[in-house]
Design an enzyme around this catalytic site. Structure first.
Site, PDB file in Angstrom:
ATOM      1  N   ARG A 120      -2.557  -5.599  -8.796  1.00 44.34           N
ATOM      2  CA  ARG A 120      -1.248  -5.103  -9.213  1.00 44.34           C
ATOM      3  C   ARG A 120      -0.221  -6.233  -9.195  1.00 44.34           C
ATOM      4  O   ARG A 120      -0.248  -7.079  -8.312  1.00 44.34           O
ATOM      5  CB  ARG A 120      -0.798  -3.991  -8.267  1.00 44.34           C
TER       6      ARG A 120
ATOM      7  N   ARG B 253      -5.983  -6.676  -2.035  1.00 46.82           N
ATOM      8  CA  ARG B 253      -6.225  -5.377  -2.672  1.00 46.82           C
ATOM      9  C   ARG B 253      -6.427  -5.521  -4.189  1.00 46.82           C
ATOM     10  O   ARG B 253      -5.746  -6.292  -4.852  1.00 46.82           O
ATOM     11  CB  ARG B 253      -5.023  -4.456  -2.421  1.00 46.82           C
TER      12      ARG B 253
ATOM     13  N   ARG C 250       8.726  -5.367  -0.480  1.00 47.52           N
ATOM     14  CA  ARG C 250       8.356  -3.952  -0.366  1.00 47.52           C
ATOM     15  C   ARG C 250       8.340  -3.518   1.096  1.00 47.52           C
ATOM     16  O   ARG C 250       8.716  -2.398   1.430  1.00 47.52           O
ATOM     17  CB  ARG C 250       6.992  -3.717  -1.023  1.00 47.52           C
TER      18      ARG C 250
ATOM     19  N   ARG D 287      10.317   8.661  -0.306  1.00 47.73           N
ATOM     20  CA  ARG D 287      10.496   7.350   0.320  1.00 47.73           C
ATOM     21  C   ARG D 287      11.903   7.179   0.860  1.00 47.73           C
ATOM     22  O   ARG D 287      12.194   6.153   1.459  1.00 47.73           O
ATOM     23  CB  ARG D 287      10.257   6.263  -0.724  1.00 47.73           C
TER      24      ARG D 287
ATOM     25  N   LYS E  67      -2.911   4.214   2.286  1.00 51.62           N
ATOM     26  CA  LYS E  67      -2.630   5.569   1.803  1.00 51.62           C
ATOM     27  C   LYS E  67      -3.496   5.936   0.598  1.00 51.62           C
ATOM     28  O   LYS E  67      -4.001   7.048   0.521  1.00 51.62           O
ATOM     29  CB  LYS E  67      -1.155   5.722   1.413  1.00 51.62           C
TER      30      LYS E  67
HETATM   31  P1  AMP Z   1       3.216   2.484  -4.477  1.00 50.80           P
HETATM   32  O1  AMP Z   1       2.049   2.471  -5.404  1.00 50.80           O
HETATM   33  O2  AMP Z   1       3.427   3.828  -3.827  1.00 50.80           O
HETATM   34  O3  AMP Z   1       3.186   1.366  -3.478  1.00 50.80           O
HETATM   35  O4  AMP Z   1       4.526   2.247  -5.380  1.00 50.80           O
HETATM   36  C1  AMP Z   1       4.695   1.054  -6.131  1.00 50.80           C
HETATM   37  C2  AMP Z   1       6.180   0.879  -6.488  1.00 50.80           C
HETATM   38  O5  AMP Z   1       6.633   1.993  -7.264  1.00 50.80           O
HETATM   39  C3  AMP Z   1       7.122   0.835  -5.289  1.00 50.80           C
HETATM   40  O6  AMP Z   1       7.217  -0.474  -4.724  1.00 50.80           O
HETATM   41  C4  AMP Z   1       8.434   1.292  -5.921  1.00 50.80           C
HETATM   42  O7  AMP Z   1       9.037   0.251  -6.691  1.00 50.80           O
HETATM   43  C5  AMP Z   1       7.967   2.359  -6.901  1.00 50.80           C
HETATM   44  N1  AMP Z   1       7.920   3.694  -6.254  1.00 50.80           N
HETATM   45  C6  AMP Z   1       6.804   4.451  -6.012  1.00 50.80           C
HETATM   46  N2  AMP Z   1       7.137   5.612  -5.415  1.00 50.80           N
HETATM   47  C7  AMP Z   1       8.493   5.586  -5.280  1.00 50.80           C
HETATM   48  C8  AMP Z   1       9.442   6.484  -4.710  1.00 50.80           C
HETATM   49  N3  AMP Z   1       9.059   7.649  -4.142  1.00 50.80           N
HETATM   50  N4  AMP Z   1      10.748   6.126  -4.750  1.00 50.80           N
HETATM   51  C9  AMP Z   1      11.156   4.973  -5.311  1.00 50.80           C
HETATM   52  N5  AMP Z   1      10.321   4.069  -5.839  1.00 50.80           N
HETATM   53  C10 AMP Z   1       9.000   4.361  -5.826  1.00 50.80           C
END
Ligand code: AMP
Length: 217
Positions: A161, A128, A172, A89, A13
């Protein structure tokens, strides 16, 4: 035009989002990026979010919804449209987004679901890397920076990360299966779902996405 990119962690994404905002001029709204910044800045919200992120779980809906509402009411988001990346999400987040957009006379015009083989995801995520300064995403196998710790684009620090380790990735993925994957039937019912095959080279995936967006844009 307001667009959402949906997909499991590691579906690509972030890479696709960068191309989409460049071509279509949308504001890139990544809740993961906003939360990581809050964590780095050690704000109270960041400290609360970090507990969930480190465990591979989701940050509470009300926290994330508040952040998104604040961003989408800013003039650039209203004028240019938004690319939602990593949000919504959960179903409550999706409902809240629909309501918040409607209040400004807007709607989500397309949800693009990037589908990838779960087997490939763990390998993809653990290789990554990301630039701490500009957010550019790299892959140690297919798209490494010339110097492993320095961003080709901006010279910032390239790092892994904290939540890209295998144990956290598995959690996740479980959160995606339990909660976020329910958005696929949700948006199919709302008539805004487009599905693309993410098991291809990034340029080919982008070609499918941009075709969809040019048609509706
Ligand atoms: P991402 O970079 O989108 O993979 O997000 C990294 C982490 O941030 C996720 O594993 C969640 O812990 C938190 N996170 C990001 N977006 C959301 C969301 N829309 N709702 C809840 N937690 C989120």
């Amino acid at each position: 035009m307001n667009v959402m990119l949906l997909g499991a962690p590691g579906a690509g994404k972030g890479t696709q989002a960068a191309r989409i905002v460049e071509e279509f001029g949308l504001v890139h709204l990544s809740t993961g990026d906003i939360l990581r910044k809050a964590v780095a800045d050690r704000t109270p919200l960041g400290l609360e979010a970090k507990r969930h992120m480190d465990e591979g779980g989701l940050v509470p809906d009300e926290v994330v919804i508040g952040l998104v509402k604040e961003r989408i009411t800013q003039p650039d988001a209203q004028e240019r449209g938004v690319l939602f990346d990593g949000f919504p999400r959960t179903i409550p987040q999706a409902d809240a987004l629909g309501e918040a957009l409607a209040q400004s006379g807007l709607k989500l015009d397309a949800v693009v679901s990037v589908e990838v083989d779960p087997e490939a995801i763990v390998a993809r995520i653990t290789s990554r890397r990301q630039c701490r300064a500009c957010g550019r995403v790299y892959n140690t196998v297919t798209d490494a920076p010339a110097d492993p710790t320095v961003c080709d684009e901006c010279g910032g620090e390239v790092y892994q990360r904290d939540d890209d380790t295998e144990a956290v990735v598995r959690k996740r993925l479980a959160a995606y299966e339990e909660q976020t994957s329910k958005l696929i039937p949700y948006y199919a019912e709302h008539g805004t779902l487009y599905t693309v095959d993410g098991n291809r080279a990034p340029a080919d995936v982008y070609s499918s996405i941009s075709t969809v967006l040019r048609e509706i844009g």
